[in-house]
Design an enzyme around this catalytic site. Sequence first.
Site, short mmCIF file in Angstrom:
data_model
loop_
_atom_site.label_atom_id
_atom_site.label_comp_id
_atom_site.label_asym_id
_atom_site.label_seq_id
_atom_site.Cartn_x
_atom_site.Cartn_y
_atom_site.Cartn_z
N ASP A 175 0.82 -1.20 0.00
CA ASP A 175 0.00 0.00 0.00
C ASP A 175 0.86 1.26 0.00
O ASP A 175 1.94 1.28 0.61
CB ASP A 175 -0.90 -0.01 1.24
N HIS A 201 3.18 3.54 -8.91
CA HIS A 201 3.04 2.12 -9.23
C HIS A 201 4.31 1.58 -9.88
O HIS A 201 4.74 0.45 -9.60
CB HIS A 201 1.84 1.89 -10.15
N LEU A 251 11.32 -20.27 -4.65
CA LEU A 251 10.25 -19.45 -4.10
C LEU A 251 9.00 -19.51 -4.97
O LEU A 251 9.08 -19.46 -6.20
CB LEU A 251 10.72 -17.99 -4.00
#
Length: 251
Positions: free
Chosen positions: A21, A38, A132
């Site tokens: 956020d 962004h 991962l």
Amino acid sequence: MSYKDQIIKDRIPEHVAIIMDGNGRWAKQHGLQRMFGHQQGVKTVHEITTVAAELGIRFLTLYAFSTENWNRPKEEVDALMALLVDTIKKETPTLMKNNVRLLTIGDLSRLPSATREKFEQCLADTAGNTGLNLVLALSYSSRWELTRAFQQVAENAKKGMLKPDEITEQAVAQYLTTATMPDPDLLIRTSGEYRISNFLLWQLAYAELYFTDCLWPDFTVEHFYEAIVDYQHRERRFGKISEQVKEGNRL
């Protein structure tokens, strides 16, 4: 001593989830348009994914785009979809090099066809990787997920495939989009907000929650290490008392 040096290597969380956020606020603070925030946030994703893989974290789930985000101005949504396609194209070779498998949770049917095709291609390309697991929550919300799960449970019950007494916690979990994943051990939320915003409501039941005022584009590797150290200082009791946990750890 840096936070990295304080990390206990045999107590690394198996699954870390992050609510990323603050991109828009970061851009506003710098006098820029929201998309610049962004774009800067994508750089943070790259850095945190790299260090998560290095630490041996098995699952890293990032809340990238919620079902509610479709209500944002069309020009911002379109720009986010374009950024997603561009990022996937650029990052796929790095994912392959680092043995990272890309997974997703959410309603991909709502994505533009070009975006969905690029994303599904990356899912296929990295499917054989064993390091991962990078999970992107796209067009996702817990209420959407739980509603979908209840619909599937009801349909199977209607067909006689499922009896009421067979609807256990374990059974419900198998109807969720995270059925093949362990529940998160740690949730990190940036930007100073203290809520989980319709994210993994079922799965976060016993997760440790970590909130920081740092905006996502400013969230560094050292911030991530700090969150891991904080997690390792918590006592995870799962409803038990401290003495039971300590006794279990000695066995």
